[in-house]
Enzyme design. Structure first.
Site, PDB file in Angstrom:
ATOM      1  N   THR A  57      46.880  30.988 -36.161  1.00 60.89           N
ATOM      2  CA  THR A  57      45.585  31.235 -35.490  1.00 60.89           C
ATOM      3  C   THR A  57      44.488  31.557 -36.502  1.00 60.89           C
ATOM      4  OG1 THR A  57      45.964  33.622 -35.118  1.00 60.89           O
ATOM      5  CG2 THR A  57      46.765  32.097 -33.421  1.00 60.89           C
ATOM      6  N   MET A  66      40.648  31.392 -33.067  1.00 63.66           N
ATOM      7  CA  MET A  66      40.875  31.117 -31.634  1.00 63.66           C
ATOM      8  C   MET A  66      42.335  31.445 -31.294  1.00 63.66           C
ATOM      9  SD  MET A  66      38.112  30.045 -30.129  1.00 63.66           S
ATOM     10  CE  MET A  66      37.268  31.388 -31.003  1.00 63.66           C
ATOM     11  N   HIS A  67      42.648  32.758 -31.361  1.00 64.24           N
ATOM     12  CA  HIS A  67      44.035  33.198 -31.176  1.00 64.24           C
ATOM     13  C   HIS A  67      44.641  32.645 -29.876  1.00 64.24           C
ATOM     14  CE1 HIS A  67      43.632  36.072 -34.483  1.00 64.24           C
ATOM     15  NE2 HIS A  67      42.660  36.711 -33.874  1.00 64.24           N
ATOM     16  N   ASP A  68      44.172  33.136 -28.750  1.00 69.07           N
ATOM     17  CA  ASP A  68      44.832  32.820 -27.484  1.00 69.07           C
ATOM     18  C   ASP A  68      44.684  31.368 -27.061  1.00 69.07           C
ATOM     19  OD1 ASP A  68      44.122  36.108 -26.080  1.00 69.07           O
ATOM     20  OD2 ASP A  68      45.586  35.439 -27.545  1.00 69.07           O
TER      21      ASP A  68
END
Ligand code: RIB
Ligand code: CA
Length: 308
Positions: free
Chosen positions: A194, A240-242
């Site tokens: 991420t 943009m982790h999730d």
């Protein structure tokens, strides 16, 4: 046939972006959303889920309020990253709707127990409190779950909350250990990938120029949320982790990784929430992603959010 998912989430701007990505994707059907205390406490995370769904006219998707606190450790939240509301940056009106009366953990259990074996996809993008609690409360759900796709952990990458640990892991390491040790197959999108999935500020302009409430909400949330990581790491953009977890389900070819036997530290106080590869020869329990095709990933995000 779209892949039905239960999204377990702690909005959080990046959670909101992941939710909107899932809602835009023909490959995915959001069966339900369960909130978990994480970036901000309950009931704020539940209120955020309800508001985010109302904004896009998706009050048809049931929302369940999940756990309030980690299983054992003291609660730790991240208003320092996400702001007091958890979704600062976008002025999203509260929903007139309430969450379902059933607890989120019981919803996960009941959905699994009513399902065929190997059929349920859980997508936790916050601490693993709800999933861990569901497994502990009703272990018969284990064979019902096809895959857990989790944004969390850090392997070769340093932690973002302690020197070793990523936020979703360290907030509830005991729940994480229950999930990691359950035998349920996981796909993990850790900071290793991420932190390569950065959303450049130049792309925010594309969202702002698109005449839609959702695109503008996404732009506002990214604009706010990116500041912490850009200041901390000096990056050109926010991770943009999730959205990585949802993008993997939309197009697995966006990511590359490897099968690993992984564990989560929950006993050593100095290493709580550390996620690491076992060296005891145990069978792999996860596919851990380390790389992303950033250009295709970003294009998927922007076109998806602009389609809502
Ligand atoms: O470490 C990043 C993760 O922690 C993301 O899921 C973010 O929303 C927070 O929950
Ligand atoms: Ca999250």
């Amino acid at each position: 046939m779209p892949r039905s998912i239960i999204l377990d989430t702690d909005p959080g701007q990046d959670d909101a972006l992941a939710l909107y990505l899932a809602l835009a994707a023909p490959e995915i059907s959001v069966h339900s959303v369960v909130s978990v205390a994480g970036n901000v406490p309950q009931p704020r995370v539940t209120d955020n889920v309800l508001a985010l769904l109302s904004l896009v006219g998706r009050d048809d998707i049931p929302v369940y309020r999940g756990c309030e606190l980690p299983l054992i450790v003291e609660q730790y939240t991240a208003e320092y990253v996400h702001g007091d509301t958890g979704i600062d940056g976008a002025d999203i009106p509260p929903s007139a709707r309430s969450a379902e009366s059933k607890h989120g953990v019981d919803h996960i259990i009941d959905t699994c127990m009513d399902a065929d074996d190997n059929s349920v996809t859980l997508v936790p993008v916050g601490p693993l409190t709800n999933v861990g609690m569901a497994i502990a409360k009703e272990r018969r759900i284990i064979p019902k779950i096809r895959e857990i796709v989790w944004m969390g952990g850090a392997f070769d990458e340093p932690g973002n909350t302690t020197r070793l640990a990523e936020f979703n892991a360290v907030v509830d390491p005991h729940a994480g250990a229950i999930v990691f040790n359950s035998g349920i197959d996981m796909t993990i999108l850790p900071l290793d990938v991420t932190h390569k999935a950065l959303f450049p500020p130049s792309q925010i302009t594309r969202l702002r120029e698109h005449d839609s409430v959702v695109a503008h909400a996404c732009a506002g949330m990214i604009d706010f949320y990116q500041q912490y990581d850009m200041d901390k790491y000096g990056w050109e953009g926010a991770p943009m982790h999730d959205p990585c977890a949802v993008a993997y389900l939309i197009d697995p070819t966006l990511f590359t990784g490897r099968r690993m036997s992984v564990a989560m530290e929950y006993m050593n106080d100095d290493e709580m929430g550390n996620t690491y590869e076992r060296t005891d020869g145990s069978e792999p329990n996860a596919t851990v992603m380390f790389d992303v095709d950033r250009e295709r990933f970003l294009e998927l995000l922007v076109t998806s959010w602009c389609s809502l």
